[in-house]
Motif scaffolding. Structure first.
Motif, mmCIF file in Angstrom:
data_model
loop_
_atom_site.group_PDB
_atom_site.id
_atom_site.type_symbol
_atom_site.label_atom_id
_atom_site.label_comp_id
_atom_site.label_asym_id
_atom_site.label_seq_id
_atom_site.Cartn_x
_atom_site.Cartn_y
_atom_site.Cartn_z
ATOM 1 N N ALA A 73 0.816 -1.226 0.000
ATOM 2 C CA ALA A 73 0.000 0.000 0.000
ATOM 3 C C ALA A 73 0.844 1.269 0.000
ATOM 4 N N ARG A 80 7.402 -0.247 -1.669
ATOM 5 C CA ARG A 80 6.294 -0.844 -2.425
ATOM 6 C C ARG A 80 6.780 -1.788 -3.526
ATOM 7 N N GLY A 106 -2.377 -5.953 5.734
ATOM 8 C CA GLY A 106 -2.920 -4.902 4.879
ATOM 9 C C GLY A 106 -1.975 -3.752 4.601
ATOM 10 N N TRP A 122 -3.228 -1.008 -3.506
ATOM 11 C CA TRP A 122 -3.686 -2.390 -3.331
ATOM 12 C C TRP A 122 -4.259 -2.929 -4.644
ATOM 13 N N ILE A 137 -5.992 -11.356 2.875
ATOM 14 C CA ILE A 137 -5.564 -10.095 3.483
ATOM 15 C C ILE A 137 -6.026 -10.077 4.938
ATOM 16 N N VAL A 157 -10.462 -0.847 0.911
ATOM 17 C CA VAL A 157 -9.549 -1.766 0.210
ATOM 18 C C VAL A 157 -10.377 -2.686 -0.689
#
Ligand SMILES: [Zn+2]
Length: 265
Positions: A73, A80, A106, A122, A137, A157
């Motif tokens: 995220a 990332r 998450g 995501w 998740i 999400v």
């Protein structure tokens, strides 16, 4: 009595011996260093193929927990991008041993970031990953600007990823300690999550050393923490999904936790 499958998070060297020591039909473990970027490793003597074959023969379901450091995220490229790579590597590794699911946290964005960027990251991560098994998740207990601490965020999400081609392969792992310490009432959490995700694939059943909404992530053996025993059992019963106890070991302590839980289901 119930037939819900109950197992534990165990050491990765010989998960099948760990399952046997607990008389458990499922186990969860890491593949390699949960804090490192170096990629999955198979500690099992028979390697990935041996573990897959031996687990099938033993009738033990395997679940893999992805490294904690994965944060797909974040707005930080230097976290990332390697996180996405590590996620794909763990999907591949977990699929190669015939695992039923890969559990991933998450993640979060930085304090000053707009969480909307995290939700969209995501979506991009799901679109960029070849999901060869269910990706579950997990809700988290704390952290600044977390993606899956509070229900409203979990909902966003899910909104972000629901249009993805592989959305069917994205599931949910409900951690009872994280829900409680994260500030989500256990009285309604199963219904609340199901209203968002439509599914709970796995329960991480843990008591919590810390109070409701403390934001702290410290698991406790059942009855040794701050969660009402009947409430903990009710979550497990209502979720109706396989259970992994991530409570402090060794095997004897897990066996005692299983018995404690079964008595209340
Ligand atoms: Zn957990």
């Amino acid at each position: 009595m119930t037939t819900l499958a109950i197992g534990a998070h165990v050491d990765q060297t010989d998960p099948l011996a760990e399952a046997k020591a607990r008389n458990a039909p499922l186990v969860q473990f890491f593949l390699g260093d949960p804090q490192g970027y170096q990629g999955p490793e198979f500690a099992y003597a028979g390697g990935a193929e041996g573990l897959k074959a031996d687990a099938e023969a033993a009738g033990v379901d395997l679940y893999v927990h992805a490294p904690y450091i994965i944060n797909v995220a974040t707005t930080n490229n230097r976290i990332r991008i390697p996180s996405r790579k590590l996620l794909q590597q763990h999907v591949d590794a977990a699929a190669s041993i015939g695992a039923k699911g890969l559990i991933v946290h998450g993640g979060h964005v930085n304090k000053a970031d707009d969480p909307a960027t995290g939700f969209d990251n995501w979506r991009k991560a799901i679109e960029a990953t070849d999901l060869k098994l269910p990706l579950l998740i997990e809700n988290t207990a704390g952290g600044d600007n977390a993606m899956t601490r509070y229900l409203e965020r979990i909902g966003r999400v899910w909104d972000a990823i629901s249009g993805c081609e592989q959305a069917d392969l994205v599931g949910f792992c409900l951690d009872t300690c994280h829900a409680h310490a994260g500030g989500n009432p256990l009285e309604t959490v199963v219904a609340d999550v199901l209203a968002i995700t439509g599914r709970i694939d796995l329960v991480h059943c843990n008591d919590s050393r810390d109070q409701f909404d403390s934001g702290a992530d410290r698991h406790a053996n059942f009855g040794a923490g701050t969660i009402d025993p009947d409430l903990l059992a009710a979550v497990v019963r209502d979720a109706g999904a396989p259970v992994v106890c991530e409570t402090p070991g060794p095997a004897d302590a897990h066996v005692a936790d299983f018995a404690w839980l079964r008595e209340r289901l």
